[in-house]
Design a protein around this motif. Structure first.
Motif, PDB file in Angstrom:
ATOM      1  N   THR A 190      77.344  18.335  46.450  1.00  0.00           N
ATOM      2  CA  THR A 190      78.766  18.565  46.658  1.00  0.00           C
ATOM      3  C   THR A 190      78.851  19.846  47.470  1.00  0.00           C
ATOM      4  OG1 THR A 190      79.293  17.551  44.526  1.00  0.00           O
ATOM      5  CG2 THR A 190      81.004  18.921  45.551  1.00  0.00           C
ATOM      6  N   MET A 191      79.612  19.817  48.554  1.00  0.00           N
ATOM      7  CA  MET A 191      79.639  20.925  49.494  1.00  0.00           C
ATOM      8  C   MET A 191      81.074  21.337  49.823  1.00  0.00           C
ATOM      9  SD  MET A 191      78.422  20.895  53.507  1.00  0.00           S
ATOM     10  CE  MET A 191      77.152  19.740  53.132  1.00  0.00           C
ATOM     11  N   VAL A 192      81.261  22.648  49.966  1.00  0.00           N
ATOM     12  CA  VAL A 192      82.522  23.197  50.457  1.00  0.00           C
ATOM     13  C   VAL A 192      82.199  23.957  51.737  1.00  0.00           C
ATOM     14  CG1 VAL A 192      84.399  24.840  50.026  1.00  0.00           C
ATOM     15  CG2 VAL A 192      83.558  23.386  48.166  1.00  0.00           C
ATOM     16  N   VAL A 193      82.982  23.715  52.780  1.00  0.00           N
ATOM     17  CA  VAL A 193      82.828  24.417  54.053  1.00  0.00           C
ATOM     18  C   VAL A 193      84.132  25.177  54.317  1.00  0.00           C
ATOM     19  CG1 VAL A 193      82.384  24.187  56.539  1.00  0.00           C
ATOM     20  CG2 VAL A 193      81.330  22.580  54.923  1.00  0.00           C
ATOM     21  N   VAL A 202      86.347   9.576  53.742  1.00  0.00           N
ATOM     22  CA  VAL A 202      85.832   9.159  55.047  1.00  0.00           C
ATOM     23  C   VAL A 202      84.340   9.473  55.165  1.00  0.00           C
ATOM     24  CG1 VAL A 202      86.085   9.415  57.540  1.00  0.00           C
ATOM     25  CG2 VAL A 202      88.098   9.592  56.065  1.00  0.00           C
ATOM     26  N   PRO A 203      83.478   8.437  55.184  1.00  0.00           N
ATOM     27  CA  PRO A 203      82.055   8.691  55.402  1.00  0.00           C
ATOM     28  C   PRO A 203      81.830   9.024  56.878  1.00  0.00           C
ATOM     29  CG  PRO A 203      82.435   6.339  55.076  1.00  0.00           C
ATOM     30  CD  PRO A 203      83.758   7.027  54.933  1.00  0.00           C
ATOM     31  N   TRP A 250      77.635  14.391  49.494  1.00  0.00           N
ATOM     32  CA  TRP A 250      76.500  13.866  50.262  1.00  0.00           C
ATOM     33  C   TRP A 250      75.548  13.143  49.326  1.00  0.00           C
ATOM     34  CZ3 TRP A 250      75.106  14.668  55.519  1.00  0.00           C
ATOM     35  CH2 TRP A 250      76.016  15.444  56.252  1.00  0.00           C
ATOM     36  N   ARG A 251      74.971  12.064  49.814  1.00  0.00           N
ATOM     37  CA  ARG A 251      73.887  11.360  49.141  1.00  0.00           C
ATOM     38  C   ARG A 251      72.823  11.123  50.198  1.00  0.00           C
ATOM     39  NH1 ARG A 251      72.234   6.254  49.022  1.00  0.00           N
ATOM     40  NH2 ARG A 251      74.127   5.470  49.960  1.00  0.00           N
ATOM     41  N   MET A 252      71.612  11.609  49.933  1.00  0.00           N
ATOM     42  CA  MET A 252      70.523  11.461  50.891  1.00  0.00           C
ATOM     43  C   MET A 252      69.346  10.780  50.201  1.00  0.00           C
ATOM     44  SD  MET A 252      70.728  15.170  52.777  1.00  0.00           S
ATOM     45  CE  MET A 252      70.066  14.654  54.364  1.00  0.00           C
ATOM     46  N   GLY A 283      77.167  11.108  54.130  1.00  0.00           N
ATOM     47  CA  GLY A 283      77.906  12.359  54.030  1.00  0.00           C
ATOM     48  C   GLY A 283      79.376  12.005  54.128  1.00  0.00           C
ATOM     49  N   THR A 284      80.129  12.246  53.060  1.00  0.00           N
ATOM     50  CA  THR A 284      81.517  11.784  52.983  1.00  0.00           C
ATOM     51  C   THR A 284      82.468  12.962  52.826  1.00  0.00           C
ATOM     52  OG1 THR A 284      80.789   9.722  51.952  1.00  0.00           O
ATOM     53  CG2 THR A 284      83.120  10.294  51.707  1.00  0.00           C
ATOM     54  N   LEU A 285      83.426  13.060  53.736  1.00  0.00           N
ATOM     55  CA  LEU A 285      84.475  14.062  53.635  1.00  0.00           C
ATOM     56  C   LEU A 285      85.452  13.609  52.561  1.00  0.00           C
ATOM     57  CD1 LEU A 285      85.822  16.653  54.753  1.00  0.00           C
ATOM     58  CD2 LEU A 285      87.026  15.173  56.363  1.00  0.00           C
TER      59      LEU A 285
END
Length: 190
Positions: free
Chosen positions: A181-184, A87-88, A115-117, A98-100
């Motif tokens: 790549t991110m982890v929250v 899901v973007p 994420w791609r910025m 930013g895609t979950l």
């Protein structure tokens, strides 16, 4: 990519269900989340596409991940999310995203993002609940992480972790694409 109407309906259904399960009135959830009662009503009726910040505030107030709020399938113990079903949730002015990718409750919300910025894009995040931690791996380009007002360069191949209870900004100050790549990890509600 999933149908935006499917995601909107899932958010409406899940928000209403989770609010009821926790015994929150519309006014109580509005007070806990900082999201207006009117906006919550519009979301529960599927009449609006809220910002990422709004969905984050609602998830934090309910003690669930964004993935739980947007889950449009009730799945088994093992869930495989096909790439085209991610899901973007954020789109930059130049086309960044930013895609979950996935999220679970373990015991608090745990989310995996891609994420791609594009050059010049940035995303500003409000502080998350106390105890929230983010881990970011820079896959390509260079991230400028602004944390609690201080900017820090994070080059490709590096990983950074930080206390996300402070305002923070992800910025691509470079001249090429930035991929993260991110982890929250959010603590369970008290």
């Amino acid at each position: 990519m999933p149908d935006p109407d499917l995601v909107s309906r899932a958010l409406a259904r899940n928000l209403k269900r989770l609010r009821a399960e926790r015994g929150h009135t519309l006014d109580a959830l509005a007070a806990r989340s900082g999201v207006s009662r009117g906006m919550i009503v519009q979301i529960e009726q599927g009449r609006t596409n809220p910002s990422v910040a709004t969905v984050v505030r609602l998830g934090d107030a309910l003690g669930v991940s964004i993935a739980t709020l947007l889950d449009y399938e009730e799945g088994p113990d093992v869930r495989i999310i096909p790439g085209d079903q991610a899901v973007p949730l954020w789109t930059g002015v130049s086309g960044g995203t930013g895609t979950l990718l996935h999220g679970i409750e373990a015991p608090g919300p745990l989310e995996l993002w891609e994420w791609r910025m594009e050059p010049g894009e940035e995303y500003s995040s409000e502080p998350h609940p106390a105890g929230t931690v983010e881990i970011v791996r820079v896959d390509e380009g260079e991230l400028t992480l602004v944390h609690d007002g201080a900017g820090r360069p994070v080059p490709a191949g590096s990983t950074v972790s930080f206390d996300a209870a402070y305002a923070h900004v992800y910025r691509n100050a470079g001249d090429r694409v930035l991929r993260l790549t991110m982890v929250v990890s959010v603590p369970p509600p008290r």
